[in-house]
Design a protein around this motif. Structure first.
Motif, PDB file in Angstrom:
ATOM      1  N   MET A 105       2.629  22.002 -12.684  1.00  0.00           N
ATOM      2  CA  MET A 105       1.840  22.881 -13.541  1.00  0.00           C
ATOM      3  C   MET A 105       2.593  24.198 -13.721  1.00  0.00           C
ATOM      4  SD  MET A 105      -2.001  22.239 -11.949  1.00  0.00           S
ATOM      5  CE  MET A 105      -2.842  22.956 -13.372  1.00  0.00           C
ATOM      6  N   GLY A 106       2.870  24.569 -14.985  1.00  0.00           N
ATOM      7  CA  GLY A 106       3.575  25.817 -15.247  1.00  0.00           C
ATOM      8  C   GLY A 106       3.674  26.066 -16.729  1.00  0.00           C
ATOM      9  N   THR A 107       4.222  27.245 -17.094  1.00  0.00           N
ATOM     10  CA  THR A 107       4.286  27.615 -18.511  1.00  0.00           C
ATOM     11  C   THR A 107       5.618  28.238 -18.940  1.00  0.00           C
ATOM     12  OG1 THR A 107       1.887  27.835 -18.699  1.00  0.00           O
ATOM     13  CG2 THR A 107       3.208  29.038 -20.299  1.00  0.00           C
TER      14      THR A 107
ATOM     15  N   THR B 165       0.520  22.151 -18.799  1.00  0.00           N
ATOM     16  CA  THR B 165       0.974  23.437 -19.304  1.00  0.00           C
ATOM     17  C   THR B 165      -0.024  23.941 -20.337  1.00  0.00           C
ATOM     18  OG1 THR B 165       2.906  24.628 -20.177  1.00  0.00           O
ATOM     19  CG2 THR B 165       2.406  22.474 -21.167  1.00  0.00           C
ATOM     20  N   ARG B 166       0.211  25.141 -20.845  1.00  0.00           N
ATOM     21  CA  ARG B 166      -0.738  25.689 -21.804  1.00  0.00           C
ATOM     22  C   ARG B 166      -0.600  24.972 -23.151  1.00  0.00           C
ATOM     23  NH1 ARG B 166       2.281  27.721 -25.442  1.00  0.00           N
ATOM     24  NH2 ARG B 166       3.906  29.285 -25.115  1.00  0.00           N
TER      25      ARG B 166
ATOM     26  N   VAL C  34       2.975  24.054  -8.520  1.00  0.00           N
ATOM     27  CA  VAL C  34       2.578  25.043  -9.523  1.00  0.00           C
ATOM     28  C   VAL C  34       3.582  26.195  -9.535  1.00  0.00           C
ATOM     29  CG1 VAL C  34       0.733  26.579 -10.309  1.00  0.00           C
ATOM     30  CG2 VAL C  34       0.160  24.428  -9.150  1.00  0.00           C
TER      31      VAL C  34
ATOM     32  N   TYR D 129       1.731  29.136 -13.696  1.00  0.00           N
ATOM     33  CA  TYR D 129       0.861  28.458 -14.656  1.00  0.00           C
ATOM     34  C   TYR D 129      -0.016  29.463 -15.396  1.00  0.00           C
ATOM     35  CZ  TYR D 129      -2.694  25.356 -16.598  1.00  0.00           C
ATOM     36  OH  TYR D 129      -3.542  24.709 -17.459  1.00  0.00           O
TER      37      TYR D 129
ATOM     38  N   ASN E 265       2.427  26.198  -4.464  1.00  0.00           N
ATOM     39  CA  ASN E 265       2.809  27.169  -5.484  1.00  0.00           C
ATOM     40  C   ASN E 265       4.107  27.844  -5.086  1.00  0.00           C
ATOM     41  OD1 ASN E 265       2.301  28.962  -7.843  1.00  0.00           O
ATOM     42  ND2 ASN E 265       2.119  30.538  -6.275  1.00  0.00           N
TER      43      ASN E 265
END
Length: 328
Positions: free
Chosen positions: A17-19, A45-46, A98, A101, A119
């Motif tokens: 999970m990340g952006t 992701t977003r 993560v 995110y 994380n």
């Protein structure tokens, strides 16, 4: 806590999970290193966002890496829904990994992985919790920073730590250069933590709450220079806000972006008492500005929409002389 629960005999299943770019670099490293011990089975992701003149819908940096490697990807608008939880559970992850995110994860999501939600945070926790740890470390004048791999809990960046890795902050490090270094450091540290998880060797160390400090999301208004601050603090701003939102001030009603500056050697000072903060006290060879404490030598500036250039050439072109005042 030592060890982990229900270790699988097959490769660990990881949902990432990340952006932003920092997270994308970590994902790329994980995908490259995957094999017998783990594999990335899904990405969160977003949602895609409009970018560019045509306002076409582009994925996040993490989304682009996931698409390149054809990894199944979720792009939820909301994460606190039964639908998203069900989609996440369908991956059957052993680990949630993560990185930046950008949302607080509820316990319903944190309970999905069989082993742990992990994380990578770009600071030496508990120092610089929150959304801007890299900027925070530069602004604070820290001599070093690093990354922390930790178990995620609902309280922001407060979970127990698995490991930390440190690097020095060099005098010329900017937000941009430091994030590049921390992305690589974070990827290596996360790979270490995943290997520990695969061998049931994760050990949790609680954070010392008495040492916790916090950072907030950076906004453009944070980059406006207060010339009553010290020269050292303003110089840190130029590095902490490079490449965004860029330290800025006004001169004669026009905005000026300050890209590079240096604290003036006090041994060079002479003459009458200090003028008001923001005053240009000399022009040659580089403009020097009086601050609340100390003086700042300007090296590189920019007018919005124009090219970056030497501060001396910029002010000469505007026919600015000593005695003019920034921020007035």
């Amino acid at each position: 806590m030592e060890g982990s629960k229900n270790l699988p005999n097959t490769p660990l299943r990881i949902v990432f999970m990340g952006t932003p770019a920092l997270a994308a670099h970590i994902l790329e490293r994980l995908v490259t290193a995957s094999g017998a011990s783990f594999r990335v089975v899904g990405v969160v992701t977003r949602p895609d966002q409009p970018r560019g003149r045509g306002l076409g819908m582009d994925p996040s940096e993490v989304g682009a890496v996931a698409a390149k490697h054809q990894i199944p990807t979720l792009k939820p608008v909301k994460i606190r829904t039964p639908e998203f939880l069900s989609e996440l559970e369908a991956f059957e992850p052993d680990l949630l990994v993560v990185a930046a995110y950008g949302r607080i994860l509820p316990n319903s999501i944190l309970g999905v992985p069989k082993i742990a939600p992990m994380n990578v945070h770009a600071s030496l926790l508990p120092r610089h919790r929150g959304a801007a740890p890299v900027e925070g470390a530069i602004l604070a004048g820290d001599a070093e920073t690093g990354v922390t791999i930790m178990r995620i809990i609902e309280q922001m960046d407060a979970g127990p730590m698995y490991l930390q890795r440190r690097i020095p902050i060099e005098p010329n490090d900017t937000q941009g250069t430091l994030k590049e270094k921390l992305a690589e450091l974070g990827a290596s540290a996360m790979l270490e933590a995943i290997d520990l998880a695969a061998h049931g060797a994760l050990v949790e160390t609680p954070q010392d709450e008495s040492l916790a400090t916090y950072t907030s999301q950076i906004e453009k208004k944070n980059a406006v220079i207060d010339w009553t601050s010290s020269a050292a603090q303003i110089e840190r701003m130029t590095r902490a806000y490079d490449p965004w939102p860029i330290a800025r001030t006004r001169l004669g009603g026009d905005e000026v972006l300050i890209w590079r500056a240096a604290v003036e050697d006090e041994s060079q000072w002479s003459g009458p008492p200090s003028p008001p903060p923001g005053t240009i006290v000399s022009m040659k060879p580089n403009p020097v500005v009086q601050c609340g404490t100390g003086r700042l030598k300007l090296a590189e500036v920019q007018a919005p929409g124009r090219k970056r250039m030497s501060a001396a050439d910029f002010l000469r072109g505007k026919r600015v002389e000593a005695g003019a005042r920034f921020g007035a």
